[in-house]
Design a protein around this motif. Structure first.
Motif, PDB file in Angstrom:
ATOM      1  N   TYR A  56       0.578  -1.044   0.089  1.00 11.82           N
ATOM      2  CA  TYR A  56      -0.451   0.243  -0.180  1.00 11.82           C
ATOM      3  C   TYR A  56       0.856   0.830   0.091  1.00 11.82           C
ATOM      4  O   TYR A  56       0.801   2.106   1.324  1.00 11.82           O
ATOM      5  N   PHE A  64      -5.347  -0.333  -4.872  1.00  9.64           N
ATOM      6  CA  PHE A  64      -6.296  -1.570  -4.601  1.00  9.64           C
ATOM      7  C   PHE A  64      -7.985  -0.874  -4.155  1.00  9.64           C
ATOM      8  O   PHE A  64      -9.344  -1.650  -4.731  1.00  9.64           O
ATOM      9  N   TYR A  73     -14.128  -8.061  -8.307  1.00  7.50           N
ATOM     10  CA  TYR A  73     -14.255  -8.239  -5.762  1.00  7.50           C
ATOM     11  C   TYR A  73     -15.219  -7.645  -5.520  1.00  7.50           C
ATOM     12  O   TYR A  73     -15.666  -6.424  -5.744  1.00  7.50           O
ATOM     13  N   GLY A 178     -14.250  -4.552   6.480  1.00  6.05           N
ATOM     14  CA  GLY A 178     -12.902  -4.394   5.593  1.00  6.05           C
ATOM     15  C   GLY A 178     -12.858  -6.056   4.833  1.00  6.05           C
ATOM     16  O   GLY A 178     -11.849  -6.452   4.119  1.00  6.05           O
ATOM     17  N   ASN A 183      -6.174 -11.040   6.872  1.00  6.29           N
ATOM     18  CA  ASN A 183      -4.457 -11.052   6.254  1.00  6.29           C
ATOM     19  C   ASN A 183      -3.826 -11.765   7.900  1.00  6.29           C
ATOM     20  O   ASN A 183      -2.976 -12.163   7.770  1.00  6.29           O
ATOM     21  N   TYR A 223      -9.556 -13.543  -6.674  1.00  5.66           N
ATOM     22  CA  TYR A 223      -8.173 -12.023  -6.545  1.00  5.66           C
ATOM     23  C   TYR A 223      -7.022 -12.674  -7.974  1.00  5.66           C
ATOM     24  O   TYR A 223      -6.698 -12.881  -7.940  1.00  5.66           O
ATOM     25  N   PHE A 233      -1.280  -5.070  -8.784  1.00  2.00           N
ATOM     26  CA  PHE A 233      -1.508  -5.499  -7.385  1.00  2.00           C
ATOM     27  C   PHE A 233      -0.241  -5.579  -6.632  1.00  2.00           C
ATOM     28  O   PHE A 233       0.955  -5.323  -6.173  1.00  2.00           O
ATOM     29  N   GLU A 299       0.018 -12.933   0.579  1.00  2.00           N
ATOM     30  CA  GLU A 299      -0.461 -12.338   0.921  1.00  2.00           C
ATOM     31  C   GLU A 299      -1.814 -14.095   1.325  1.00  2.00           C
ATOM     32  O   GLU A 299      -1.711 -14.875   0.733  1.00  2.00           O
ATOM     33  N   SER A 301      -5.785 -14.415   2.436  1.00  2.00           N
ATOM     34  CA  SER A 301      -6.703 -13.809   3.218  1.00  2.00           C
ATOM     35  C   SER A 301      -7.947 -14.784   3.454  1.00  2.00           C
ATOM     36  O   SER A 301      -8.405 -15.282   3.390  1.00  2.00           O
TER      37      SER A 301
END
Ligand code: AVJ
Length: 374
Positions: A56, A64, A73, A178, A183, A223, A233, A299, A301
């Protein structure tokens, strides 16, 4: 927590235009970034990994935002719909004097809660907490012009490391939305929620937004979108490393990989080297070899079931009060109240008080809470 940021925490920067805005810098992301450490540790490991928070930067935040608009998404849209439908009840139950949002970002969902508060004649102070100061300023500005009664006390902080900077208040509602909780590893999620619970008083509230387990195809598409925005990303972390640590990653030499692990109930994102290569990180004096097909895990999720979230909240020292959910695609919001009694997780929660007073206060709070523990 180092001494420098302790000093900085006590400095607050007030602006009289508008006088309803106040910003506190707990840390300076440029100086206190964990990127170098995370890269050294993560890229030397046998199974290479990088924590997702380094996605980020400005470009990554924009990517994002684009992800949130993708047809695949569904998370952001679902949570917004759910919040719109349940905000009045959430505010009615929590009756917050202070609304604290962890990782507020662009604060797009905040208006749903503040609109509901306004309608109910409740006027909480808003405390967005985020690492990105420009984002905090921009979102505060638009909220302040929308709500003439609103006061915004923004905190520039990394909620993973600076929960001791959690703002105080009469009757707080802490929102963690969110599905960011996804994470965390299960252990880290337990610790994190227990840390929040430990800092709240009985009767204060916590709102958790989390993505739910659903059809694998739906999860995987979210994803690995057709337009390739999530791939970009994912690769953005390599660009961040190039810029910040003098790296020479070729992002195009890595494939985006995303899949759902049914057993662990989590989406995993990886970057997979298309060919053997050596990457140099000049600022770290470090060379990183990659075999063809080798991956960097970037990552997790996690996806939850209602009972997972209930367990998570209870172990931390919360009592679930309301559950809101949507089907297809499934998404959930859990509103909890800080419990009177203290669970084991709460007693074990690491506390990092910033000053003696706070330490004393939280100890006596724990002591009195323990007395009521059965
Ligand atoms: C912002 C962490 C909730 O895990 O769904 C989106 C980040 N990663 N697409 C998520 C993300 C890939 C997102 N969170």
């Amino acid at each position: 927590m180092n001494g420098r940021s302790l000093t900085r925490r006590r400095q607050a920067f007030a602006f009289d235009v508008p006088s309803r805005f106040f910003l506190q810098r707990v840390f300076d992301p440029r100086r206190d970034s964990t990127l170098a450490d995370d890269v050294q540790r993560g890229l030397r490991a046998r199974r290479k990994r990088l924590p997702p928070k380094h996605f980020y930067d400005e470009a990554g935040s924009l990517l994002f935002d684009r992800i949130c608009e993708l047809p695949e998404y569904y998370l952001t849209r679902c949570e917004e719909r759910l919040l719109r439908a349940s905000a009045a009840e959430i505010i009615g139950v929590a009756r917050p004097s202070d609304l604290i949002e962890l990782g507020s970002g662009a604060a797009r969902k905040t208006t749903l809660l503040l609109d509901a508060a306004e309608t109910l004649g409740i006027t909480p102070r808003y405390h967005p907490l985020d690492v990105c100061e420009p984002m905090l300023r921009a979102s505060a500005e638009s909220l302040l012009s929308r709500y003439p009664w609103l006061e915004v006390h923004a905190v520039v902080a990394d909620y993973e490391r600076h929960l001791d900077a959690l703002p105080d208040g009469q009757r707080r509602l802490v929102a963690f939305l969110g599905s960011t909780v996804g994470n965390f590893t299960p252990k880290r999620a337990d610790e994190f929620l227990a840390e929040i619970a430990a800092r709240l008083r009985p009767g204060e509230h916590f709102l958790l937004g989390a993505d739910l387990v659903k059809q694998v195809a739906v999860l995987e598409a979210a994803y690995d979108d057709r337009a390739g925005v999530t791939a970009e990303f994912n690769r953005n972390v390599l660009k961040v490393i190039n810029r910040e640590l003098g790296g020479d990653f070729d992002p195009a030499a890595f494939d985006h990989v995303a899949f759902f692990d049914r057993r662990k109930r989590q989406i995993e994102m990886h970057l997979r080297a298309r060919r053997p290569q050596r990457v140099t990180l000049a600022s770290l004096g470090m060379t990183v070899p990659f075999a063809a097909g080798e991956t960097v895990h970037t990552e997790v999720s996690r996806k939850f079931r209602r009972q997972d979230l209930e367990g998570l909240c209870r172990r931390a020292g919360f009592v679930p009060r309301r559950w809101f959910s949507l089907d297809e695609p499934a998404f959930g919001l859990m509103l909890c109240e800080r419990a009177l009694g203290v669970t084991r997780a709460l007693r074990d929660a690491r506390s990092a008080p910033s000053c003696a007073t706070r330490r004393w206060r939280s100890r006596s709070r724990l002591r009195s809470a323990r007395r009521t523990c059965t």
